[in-house]
Design a protein around this motif. Structure first.
Motif, PDB file in Angstrom:
ATOM      1  N   UNK A  77      33.569  68.162  30.388  1.00 45.25           N
ATOM      2  CA  UNK A  77      34.450  67.000  30.507  1.00 45.25           C
ATOM      3  C   UNK A  77      35.491  67.241  31.606  1.00 45.25           C
ATOM      4  N   UNK A  78      36.072  66.172  32.089  1.00 44.28           N
ATOM      5  CA  UNK A  78      37.093  66.242  33.127  1.00 44.28           C
ATOM      6  C   UNK A  78      38.376  66.838  32.530  1.00 44.28           C
ATOM      7  N   UNK A  79      38.977  67.840  33.192  1.00 44.60           N
ATOM      8  CA  UNK A  79      40.213  68.425  32.658  1.00 44.60           C
ATOM      9  C   UNK A  79      41.421  67.493  32.776  1.00 44.60           C
ATOM     10  N   UNK A  80      41.302  66.397  33.500  1.00 42.19           N
ATOM     11  CA  UNK A  80      42.422  65.461  33.681  1.00 42.19           C
ATOM     12  C   UNK A  80      42.360  64.293  32.696  1.00 42.19           C
ATOM     13  N   UNK A  81      41.194  63.630  32.613  1.00 37.73           N
ATOM     14  CA  UNK A  81      41.112  62.431  31.767  1.00 37.73           C
ATOM     15  C   UNK A  81      40.231  62.613  30.539  1.00 37.73           C
ATOM     16  N   UNK A  82      39.430  63.691  30.502  1.00 38.72           N
ATOM     17  CA  UNK A  82      38.582  63.960  29.347  1.00 38.72           C
ATOM     18  C   UNK A  82      37.242  63.246  29.366  1.00 38.72           C
ATOM     19  N   UNK A  83      36.976  62.451  30.391  1.00 38.58           N
ATOM     20  CA  UNK A  83      35.715  61.719  30.462  1.00 38.58           C
ATOM     21  C   UNK A  83      34.562  62.669  30.789  1.00 38.58           C
ATOM     22  N   UNK A  84      33.340  62.260  30.494  1.00 38.83           N
ATOM     23  CA  UNK A  84      32.165  63.090  30.736  1.00 38.83           C
ATOM     24  C   UNK A  84      31.322  62.605  31.904  1.00 38.83           C
ATOM     25  N   UNK A  85      31.833  61.696  32.709  1.00 39.71           N
ATOM     26  CA  UNK A  85      31.098  61.146  33.841  1.00 39.71           C
ATOM     27  C   UNK A  85      31.316  62.034  35.068  1.00 39.71           C
ATOM     28  N   UNK A  86      30.772  63.272  35.024  1.00 38.60           N
ATOM     29  CA  UNK A  86      30.976  64.264  36.070  1.00 38.60           C
ATOM     30  C   UNK A  86      29.722  64.440  36.914  1.00 38.60           C
ATOM     31  N   UNK A  87      29.944  64.654  38.217  1.00 37.40           N
ATOM     32  CA  UNK A  87      28.857  64.860  39.167  1.00 37.40           C
ATOM     33  C   UNK A  87      29.270  65.957  40.135  1.00 37.40           C
ATOM     34  N   UNK A  88      28.317  66.752  40.640  1.00 35.82           N
ATOM     35  CA  UNK A  88      28.671  67.737  41.670  1.00 35.82           C
ATOM     36  C   UNK A  88      29.239  67.025  42.895  1.00 35.82           C
ATOM     37  N   UNK A  89      30.295  67.584  43.452  1.00 33.80           N
ATOM     38  CA  UNK A  89      30.924  67.012  44.657  1.00 33.80           C
ATOM     39  C   UNK A  89      30.200  67.578  45.869  1.00 33.80           C
ATOM     40  N   UNK A  90      29.568  66.736  46.632  1.00 34.39           N
ATOM     41  CA  UNK A  90      28.700  67.169  47.726  1.00 34.39           C
ATOM     42  C   UNK A  90      29.449  67.876  48.856  1.00 34.39           C
ATOM     43  N   UNK A  91      30.703  67.517  49.111  1.00 32.96           N
ATOM     44  CA  UNK A  91      31.426  68.055  50.268  1.00 32.96           C
ATOM     45  C   UNK A  91      31.884  69.501  50.067  1.00 32.96           C
ATOM     46  N   UNK A  92      32.060  69.936  48.818  1.00 31.00           N
ATOM     47  CA  UNK A  92      32.604  71.270  48.547  1.00 31.00           C
ATOM     48  C   UNK A  92      31.751  71.982  47.509  1.00 31.00           C
ATOM     49  N   UNK A  93      31.261  73.178  47.840  1.00 30.71           N
ATOM     50  CA  UNK A  93      30.453  73.955  46.898  1.00 30.71           C
ATOM     51  C   UNK A  93      31.296  74.347  45.682  1.00 30.71           C
TER      52      UNK A  93
END
Length: 52
Positions: free
Chosen positions: A9-25
């Motif tokens: 989950x997101x450490x800021x909002x708690x949502x589970x809609x997470x995806x790898x960020x393509x610009x930064x490994x």
């Protein structure tokens, strides 16, 4: 330990809609709150009472 552990989950909002960020490994993007973040594992703690 896995080279690329997946956050649950997101450490800021708690949502589970997470995806790898393509610009930064190693970075993740939350598509709910629009934040990009990375996580770092520092290691494991020793169990209580174990002496080395």
């Amino acid at each position: 330990m896995s080279e690329r552990a997946v956050p649950f989950h997101c450490p800021y909002c708690g949502d589970q809609n997470l995806w790898p960020h393509e610009a930064t490994h190693g970075a993740w993007e939350c598509r709910d709150c629009q934040r990009v973040f990375s996580l770092k594992s520092l290691g494991l703690l020793r169990p209580e009472g174990v002496v080395r």
